[in-house]
Design a protein around this motif. Structure first.
Motif, short mmCIF file in Angstrom:
data_model
loop_
_atom_site.label_atom_id
_atom_site.label_comp_id
_atom_site.label_asym_id
_atom_site.label_seq_id
_atom_site.Cartn_x
_atom_site.Cartn_y
_atom_site.Cartn_z
N MET A 5 0.82 -1.18 -0.04
CA MET A 5 0.20 -0.09 0.01
C MET A 5 0.99 1.15 -0.09
SD MET A 5 -3.13 -1.07 -0.19
CE MET A 5 -2.56 -2.37 -1.15
N ASN A 6 1.80 1.24 0.73
CA ASN A 6 2.91 2.48 0.69
C ASN A 6 3.55 2.57 -0.64
OD1 ASN A 6 2.44 3.09 3.56
ND2 ASN A 6 4.14 1.50 4.13
N VAL A 7 3.87 1.41 -1.22
CA VAL A 7 4.47 1.64 -2.78
C VAL A 7 3.33 2.23 -3.47
CG1 VAL A 7 5.24 0.39 -4.76
CG2 VAL A 7 6.08 0.00 -2.22
N PRO A 14 -2.20 8.66 -11.52
CA PRO A 14 -3.23 9.15 -11.04
C PRO A 14 -3.82 8.38 -9.68
CG PRO A 14 -3.43 9.22 -13.21
CD PRO A 14 -2.28 8.34 -12.97
N LYS A 15 -4.39 9.26 -8.88
CA LYS A 15 -5.12 8.79 -7.52
C LYS A 15 -6.19 7.86 -7.78
CE LYS A 15 -3.31 12.25 -4.38
NZ LYS A 15 -4.00 13.19 -3.24
N ALA A 19 -5.95 3.92 -6.48
CA ALA A 19 -7.20 3.63 -5.42
C ALA A 19 -7.70 2.15 -6.35
CB ALA A 19 -8.12 4.54 -5.33
N LEU A 20 -8.00 2.21 -7.56
CA LEU A 20 -8.49 1.05 -8.20
C LEU A 20 -7.63 -0.02 -8.17
CD1 LEU A 20 -10.98 0.03 -9.88
CD2 LEU A 20 -9.41 0.87 -12.03
N PHE A 21 -6.44 0.06 -8.34
CA PHE A 21 -5.56 -0.91 -8.11
C PHE A 21 -5.30 -1.42 -6.83
CE2 PHE A 21 -1.35 -2.92 -7.50
CZ PHE A 21 -1.28 -3.74 -8.72
N ALA A 22 -5.40 -0.55 -5.78
CA ALA A 22 -5.27 -0.92 -4.35
C ALA A 22 -6.60 -1.64 -4.08
CB ALA A 22 -5.30 0.29 -3.46
N PHE A 23 -7.79 -1.25 -4.55
CA PHE A 23 -9.14 -2.02 -4.15
C PHE A 23 -8.91 -3.46 -5.00
CE2 PHE A 23 -13.18 -3.29 -5.86
CZ PHE A 23 -13.95 -3.26 -4.76
N GLY A 24 -8.38 -3.68 -6.12
CA GLY A 24 -8.25 -4.85 -6.74
C GLY A 24 -7.36 -5.84 -6.12
N TRP A 25 -6.20 -5.14 -5.42
CA TRP A 25 -5.14 -5.89 -4.62
C TRP A 25 -5.93 -6.61 -3.59
CZ3 TRP A 25 -1.03 -8.54 -5.10
CH2 TRP A 25 -0.15 -8.66 -3.85
N GLN A 26 -6.54 -5.79 -2.65
CA GLN A 26 -7.26 -6.32 -1.58
C GLN A 26 -8.25 -7.24 -1.85
OE1 GLN A 26 -6.23 -5.34 1.28
NE2 GLN A 26 -6.25 -3.12 1.71
N GLN A 27 -8.97 -7.12 -3.01
CA GLN A 27 -9.87 -8.31 -3.21
C GLN A 27 -9.17 -9.51 -3.82
OE1 GLN A 27 -13.76 -7.80 -3.84
NE2 GLN A 27 -12.85 -6.11 -2.37
N ARG A 197 -14.76 4.64 1.24
CA ARG A 197 -15.39 4.62 -0.07
C ARG A 197 -16.80 3.90 0.22
NH1 ARG A 197 -11.97 7.38 -3.78
NH2 ARG A 197 -10.01 6.78 -3.08
N ARG A 198 -17.81 4.16 -0.55
CA ARG A 198 -19.08 3.95 -0.18
C ARG A 198 -20.00 3.23 -1.54
NH1 ARG A 198 -23.59 7.21 3.33
NH2 ARG A 198 -22.18 6.39 4.85
N MET A 199 -20.56 2.03 -1.25
CA MET A 199 -21.25 1.35 -2.35
C MET A 199 -22.59 1.00 -2.03
SD MET A 199 -20.10 -1.83 -4.54
CE MET A 199 -18.63 -1.19 -5.11
N HIS A 200 -23.63 1.07 -2.69
CA HIS A 200 -24.94 0.43 -2.28
C HIS A 200 -24.95 -1.00 -2.41
CE1 HIS A 200 -29.11 -0.39 -2.28
NE2 HIS A 200 -29.34 0.92 -1.84
#
Length: 270
Positions: A5-7, A14-15, A19-27, A197-200
């Protein structure tokens, strides 16, 4: 994981993409157990497993993976208990569906129970594993989660409909419509790179169900199980199955959410 995450934070991109890559990594990290199941099923298709039938080999590996995840801290004992509950729920549904001819496990196995190999319960348990892992890794919080008095009957109705639709009209679409007012104000909050972040919640159910449907196509292609229309050769799983996975994800999420709620109340009372 913190190093990764620090890397990401220091990368000159672009942020939103970060964020999208970080989300995918967590998934991806949350899918360790499902990935292991698919990997071992794939292995049985490219390598002849000696001595032990394929279904039993998959079961043995699933047990070892679960043991290893708890042993090395990738999964907690509470999460393991949830997974065991899902294994039993899934196995009961599998036995019923096999009896009704919905699908089949054509290969021989030492560990078949009423025609269902025991490893099949882990297919359902892998959904629970993903939910528990993602919940913890992304600090999931529920906003305006419906009352237990509404959640329990709805979850029971959805699960029972998987069985009763063989005898009475299929109520899945009516149940799906009822989900809209039930979850109209419910959102999932989760953290990505320190930002909430928020999602329905209904959108999250649909997305998870979609990826499970894709995984199901991979699993049937590899011979994990077989639908009647696949007996003469593999074909894509009917898109209508997406509605089944959507509802099954909801039942799974309901159970995990209720168990999390109970655990939270126990901590408050301690």
């Amino acid at each position: 994981m913190g190093g990764t995450m620090n890397v990401l934070r220091r990368m000159p991109i672009p942020k939103p993409l970060t964020a999208l890559f970080a989300f995918g990594w967590q998934q991806a990290l949350s899918c360790v157990f499902p990935v292991c199941i698919f990997a071992v099923i794939l292995l049985t298709k490219v390598v002849d497993i000696p001595v032990i039938p394929e279904y039993d080999f998959v079961l043995l590996v699933c047990i070892l993976v679960q043991w290893g995840m708890v042993r090395w801290g990738l999964e907690t004992m509470d999460e393991l208990k949830v997974i065991c509950v899902f294994h039993l729920i899934g196995l009961a549904l599998e036995i019923y569906k096999i009896h009704m001819g919905s699908w089949a496990y054509p290969q021989e196995s030492w560990t078949k129970v009423f025609g269902v190999p025991l490893y099949s319960g882990f297919m359902y348990a892998s959904v629970a594993s993903y939910l528990c892992q993602a919940w913890r890794r992304m600090n999931v919080r529920l906003q305006h989660w419906p009352r237990t008095a509404y959640i329990v009957p709805m979850g029971a109705a959805i699960y029972l409909n998987f069985m009763t639709h063989h005898y009475i009209p299929d109520l899945r679409w009516m149940l799906t419509v009822l989900l809209v007012p039930l979850f109209r104000r419910t959102y999932v909050d989760f953290d990505v790179l320190g930002v909430t972040r928020r999602m329905h919640v209904l959108l999250s159910f649909l997305l998870i169900g979609w990826f499970i449907w894709l995984a199901e196509n991979m699993a049937t292609f590899l011979g994990a199980w077989q639908y009647p229309d696949q007996r003469n050769g593999w074909s894509m799983v009917h898109l209508g199955k997406l509605s089944s996975w959507f509802l099954l994800v909801i039942v799974s999420f309901m159970i995990v959410a209720q168990l999390k709620h109970v655990k939270k109340e126990q901590r408050r009372g301690a």
